[in-house]
Enzyme design. Structure first.
Site, PDB file in Angstrom:
ATOM      1  CG  ASN A 181      -0.727  -0.559   2.288  1.00 43.71           C
ATOM      2  OD1 ASN A 181       0.730  -0.558   2.782  1.00 43.71           O
ATOM      3  ND2 ASN A 181      -0.973   0.203   3.913  1.00 43.71           N
ATOM      4  CE  LYS A 204       8.253 -11.259   1.598  1.00 43.90           C
ATOM      5  NZ  LYS A 204       7.391 -10.543  -0.034  1.00 43.90           N
ATOM      6  N   GLY A 260       3.324  -5.377   8.021  1.00 45.77           N
ATOM      7  CA  GLY A 260       2.013  -5.922   6.832  1.00 45.77           C
ATOM      8  C   GLY A 260       0.418  -6.543   8.629  1.00 45.77           C
ATOM      9  CB  THR A 262      -1.867  -8.951  13.393  1.00 46.46           C
ATOM     10  OG1 THR A 262      -2.069  -7.133  13.697  1.00 46.46           O
ATOM     11  CG2 THR A 262      -1.896  -9.607  14.475  1.00 46.46           C
ATOM     12  N   GLY A 265       2.535 -11.176  11.140  1.00 40.98           N
ATOM     13  CA  GLY A 265       3.552 -10.580  11.808  1.00 40.98           C
ATOM     14  C   GLY A 265       3.549 -12.172  12.918  1.00 40.98           C
ATOM     15  CD  GLU A 282       2.342  -0.227  10.271  1.00 37.28           C
ATOM     16  OE1 GLU A 282       1.479  -0.568  10.089  1.00 37.28           O
ATOM     17  OE2 GLU A 282       3.158   0.432   9.032  1.00 37.28           O
ATOM     18  CB  CYS A 316      -1.899   0.442   8.490  1.00 36.27           C
ATOM     19  SG  CYS A 316      -0.064   1.653   8.391  1.00 36.27           S
ATOM     20  CB  SER A 474       1.815   9.463   8.445  1.00 36.26           C
ATOM     21  OG  SER A 474       1.206   9.000   9.263  1.00 36.26           O
ATOM     22  CD  GLU A 491       8.903   1.499  10.253  1.00 35.08           C
ATOM     23  OE1 GLU A 491       9.267  -0.120  10.405  1.00 35.08           O
ATOM     24  OE2 GLU A 491       7.710   1.503   9.823  1.00 35.08           O
TER      25      GLU A 491
END
Length: 540
Positions: A181, A204, A260, A262, A265, A282, A316, A474, A491
């Protein structure tokens, strides 16, 4: 070797000077000089044994074929990064800073062509893609500056014969796994911090959007980032699981950074736990957007539009649940519907008037459709939208639902699409309870003109980021991350670089003859390095 449709194969090129060249037209009018199809490992473009197609989500057309890297290529990339780490960690902070700045400059010089690549492979409206590229580049600029501000400490101990130092050292090889995204920003936010700290990386990218990652590799190469410092291994969905496991279990990898779902993750955390790797996660969100009776309705509607429909609701941190207090509910819903009908236009991302592009694939559309159907079956009302758009299978109408209740799927699952469900509430306590009922907590938003209420709710919301009378939060300068099952670590900001640094405590004994106070600081900073090669290397 992976090749472009309708585009002759391109042989690997030597590093170019840091000046943009005129771009010949590639598929969909993209810049051929930035279009790469092979993996980038150890400073070289390397093909894989197989290739996978990348499609335009708006038309379904195949954009091209990309190297389908597997475990073998992943391990080769890790080895290249490991070999490059010794030289990169030993480079002067100023040198790392300068190279990151060159990379930033090249991104800005090529921002329009980079944005077109994002729109072609993700469907994001071009204006949003242009904004993402600037945002992406700013992370490289920010961390180019933070690279020179990695400071340790001198600690005065109770024992007169001892001095204590705290050093900050790079972790090593970082494996970076990114989503589709924000195919550029999610890379630079991680990689900028890692490279500034002295780490090397293996990226990746998502299978939907590999071209953005490879274009960044082309510009990193042009900027002079040394071979092996930035590596990219694209792969298909079929190979994603095995490649992710290989990166998380490789003993040469010291750090995993993932953005990505949960669910994914948790799988990566399980793999990383075997060797106790450092991780940053995240993960999913389910952001509440609360509108209290005291709110400015017009301001709240504007914030809702910005928060919900950016990238067609595929972010997200986008609002997923709208909680509106009874006294202001009807006015908000009416104005929100009017704003949606007036300002949102569904279309191909390359069309100038488009504000809502396609969803990434038909599976994403099916999820939105499922949430709408479930809500309506349980009593929700469609105010506007509610079905697939006539433009094609990946398009869905921006949708507003009222009379939504807490037992509906859209109330407790992240939709990740252009659906805005509105839940009516009576009291502040009720709204906070509904907002905090989720097992995730990435972002939350609320609108109020009551100062006391603002402080109360901001402190009580169980999220990592709060927007107060603001729908867009953000910024490269501010820490990004969540609580609960929305992840680990932060981050961006000055805190982001700490995710790639290890603290080392050095106790320096036998110093009873040394001066104390400021004189000791001078001694430790200048005299000790002169007599200790180890400290010289770490403090340079």
């Amino acid at each position: 070797m992976a090749t472009w449709l309708r585009l002759p194969g391109r042989a690997p090129r030597p590093r170019r000077p840091a000046q943009p060249r005129r771009c010949a037209g590639g598929p969909a009018g993209l810049c051929a000089a930035l279009l790469r199809t092979d993996g980038f490992v150890g400073g070289r473009w390397l093909p894989a044994a197989a290739a996978f197609p990348v499609h335009d989500p708006a038309s379904g057309a195949e954009l091209g074929l990309v190297a389908d890297c597997g475990v073998r290529e992943a391990r080769a990339a890790v080895r290249a990064a490991h070999e490059a780490f010794r030289g990169w960690r030993g480079a002067a902070a100023k040198e790392r800073s300068s190279l990151l700045r060159k990379w930033y400059d090249l991104m800005m010089q090529n921002k329009d062509d980079l944005a077109k690549i994002i729109t072609a492979e993700s469907g994001k409206p071009l204006k949003e893609a242009q904004g993402e590229i600037v945002y992406s580049a700013l992370f490289l600029e920010w961390f180019s500056e933070e690279a020179r501000r990695i400071y340790g400490d001198v600690i005065y101990t109770p024992a007169k014969e001892k001095r204590a130092l705290v050093l900050k050292q790079p972790l090593g090889v970082a494996a970076v796994i990114t989503p589709w995204n924000f195919p550029s920003a999610m890379i630079t936010r991680k990689v900028g911090a890692a490279l500034a700290a002295g780490c090397t990386v293996v990226v990746k990218p998502a299978e939907h959007t590999p071209f953005s990652a490879l274009a960044l590799a082309e510009l990193a190469n042009q900027a002079g980032i040394p071979p092996g410092v930035y590596n990219v291994i694209p792969c298909s969905r079929k190979k994603a699981k095995e490649v992710g496991e290989a990166l998380c279990t490789d003993p040469l990898v010291s750090k995993i950074s993932f953005t990505g779902s949960t669910a994914t993750g948790k799988v990566l955390l399980h793999h990383a736990a075997g060797s106790v790797k450092r991780v940053s996660m995240e993960l999913g969100g389910h952001a509440p957007f609360i509108v209290f009776d005291s709110a400015n309705v017009d301001q709240a509607v504007a914030g809702a539009m910005a928060s919900k429909f950016r990238n067609s609701g595929q972010t997200c941190v986008c609002s997923n649940r709208f909680l509106v207090q009874r006294g202001i509910h009807d006015s908000f819903v009416k104005k929100f519907a009017e704003a949606m009908k007036t300002n949102l236009r569904v279309g191909n991302g390359f069309e100038e008037r488009t504000t809502q592009g396609p969803l990434i694939d038909e599976k994403a559309v099916e999820k939105v459709e499922k949430h709408v159907s479930d809500a309506v079956s349980k009593g929700a009302t469609i105010v506007t939208g509610g079905k697939r758009h006539q433009l094609g299978k990946n398009f869905f109408e921006p949708t507003l639902l009222s009379n939504v209740t807490r037992d509906m799927l859209c109330s407790h699952e992240e939709t990740f699409g252009p659906l805005a469900p509105v839940i009516k509430f009576d009291t502040e306590e009720e709204a906070v309870a509904i907002a905090n009922a989720a097992d995730v907590g990435l972002a939350g938003y609320f609108y109020s003109q009551d100062p006391a209420q603002i402080w109360r709710v901001a402190e009580q919301l169980e999220v990592g980021m709060v927007g107060v009378n603001e729908g867009l939060i953000s910024s490269v300068e501010c820490p990004f991350g969540g609580v609960k099952q929305s992840g680990l670590g932060r981050e961006g900001s000055k805190y982001g670089i700490d995710e790639y640094l290890e603290l080392k405590y050095v106790c320096f004994g036998g110093t009873e003859e040394l001066p104390a106070g400021p004189e000791a600081t001078f001694y430790l900073a200048y005299i000790v390095p002169a007599i200790s090669p180890i400290l010289t290397e770490e403090m340079s």
